[in-house]
Design an enzyme around this catalytic site. Structure first.
Site, PDB file in Angstrom:
ATOM      1  N   LYS A 272      54.869 -43.464 -15.472  1.00 13.85           N
ATOM      2  CA  LYS A 272      53.596 -43.713 -16.679  1.00 13.85           C
ATOM      3  C   LYS A 272      54.036 -42.976 -17.880  1.00 13.85           C
ATOM      4  CE  LYS A 272      50.611 -39.925 -16.768  1.00 13.85           C
ATOM      5  NZ  LYS A 272      49.695 -39.515 -17.962  1.00 13.85           N
TER       6      LYS A 272
ATOM      7  N   ASN B  52      52.556 -38.441 -24.849  1.00 14.84           N
ATOM      8  CA  ASN B  52      53.675 -39.390 -24.839  1.00 14.84           C
ATOM      9  C   ASN B  52      53.778 -40.536 -26.032  1.00 14.84           C
ATOM     10  OD1 ASN B  52      55.283 -38.498 -22.481  1.00 14.84           O
ATOM     11  ND2 ASN B  52      52.860 -38.270 -21.830  1.00 14.84           N
TER      12      ASN B  52
END
Length: 336
Positions: free
Chosen positions: A188, A253
């Site tokens: 993810k 991220n």
């Protein structure tokens, strides 16, 4: 009350240390960095979680043996790239059956092993579990309601860890699908980089929804090819973790992806975020796994092209949009 050793003093480790302390446990935190431990002892705060005040009763040490001695369970909270070397050092102090909960998210690039597999390799006598789900340290440290899943080989271990972490602000489910939980948690982060890149390019909600939806398809197909279960990718460590990581500015991220979309190099983006961007380390491993298991992973592939091959981000999005026509759900039959 349990005695707990937290191996790693980063944001997530300290958020969980605080959570477990307030659940009534005795907590000791280890870091190999003397300056970090000295600052934690003196200031009782961590810079990345400015609202978190650490109690005087919480212990801090650079002595790994002390951090592990007589502990009912350990929480492995070092960044994924340091898991093997830390586990190797832990081997000298690890007793048979030592319950060890990995909370880092990643795939080891050199071996394509999940982090629990790495820990089990280095600590063959340990009873290893994993904890994952949509759980930013910034929110857990503030006591905001959060839900995670713990995976283990045995129900007894999973339920033990569930009981230790469970509280009014932290709900924990159990699962036997350790592999699926870890694949979802690791990959993810790669999809979140793509979502951040789209934000940095100025694209909208439609684009992000498409990346999240098609991203979980990539992760699920790959995870199932490796042996994970479909239900896991529809759960907390799959779509749940993906949504929060793609949507929140707490996500390092996503923040790194935004900078890359704005034109920064991967190295400059990581430097500006000033935290470990796990998706960068998982991207190559994700692509190698997709090739190994012959699973189509166009988003993961394009993220690799942008990160490591100098491909312009806008060109990568364009190539995703102009791929060959295909069907959305491969398993659904036609009436005629």
């Amino acid at each position: 009350m349990a005695a707990v050793g937290i191996i790693g003093s980063g944001s997530w480790g300290m958020a969980l240390a605080s959570l477990l302390y307030h659940q009534g446990h005795q907590v000791e935190v280890w870091s190999a960095i003397e300056e970090e431990i000295r600052e934690l002892k003196e200031a009782r705060r961590i810079k990345t979680l400015p609202d978190l005040e650490l109690p005087e009763e919480m212990g801090f040490t650079t002595d790994l043996g002390q951090a592990m001695d007589q502990k009912d369970f350990l929480v492995m909270a070092v960044p994924s790239i340091y898991v093997r070397q830390t586990a190797k050092k832990m081997g000298a102090f690890c007793r048979a059956g030592q319950k060890t909960v990995n909370v880092a998210k990643g795939i080891e690039e050199a071996t394509l092993k999940t982090l629990s597999q790495v820990i089990e390799e280095e600590l063959p006598g340990a009873d290893v579990a994993v904890l994952s789900g949509p759980s930013h340290a910034e929110e857990v440290s503030r006591g905001l309601p959060t839900t995670c899943v713990v995976g283990a080989r045995s129900r007894k271990t999973a339920e033990y860890i569930q009981t230790q972490f469970m509280g009014p602000e932290f709900r924990v489910y159990t699962s036997p699908d350790v592999l699926g939980i870890e694949v979802g948690g690791a990959l993810k982060n790669v999809i979140a980089l793509a979502a951040g890149i789209a934000d940095g390019l100025g694209y909208g909600d439609n684009t992000k929804a498409a990346l999240i939806t098609r991203g979980i398809v990539e992760v699920a197909y790959l995870g199932m090819a490796m042996g994970g279960k479909q239900q896991t990718f529809a759960g907390l460590s799959g779509i749940g973790d993906l949504i929060v990581t793609c949507a929140s500015m707490h996500s390092r991220n996503r923040r790194a992806g935004i900078l890359i979309g704005q034109g920064y190099s991967m190295e400059d983006a990581m430097e500006k975020v000033q935290m470990v961007v796990e998706g960068v380390y998982s991207a190559k491993a994700g692509l190698a796994l997709a090739e190994k298991y012959q699973v189509s992973a166009p988003i993961i592939s394009q993220v690799n092209q942008v990160l490591f091959c100098g491909k312009p981000a806008k060109e990568a999005v364009n190539d995703l949009m102009l791929r060959d026509k295909t069907i959305e759900s491969l398993d659904l039959p036609w009436e005629r």
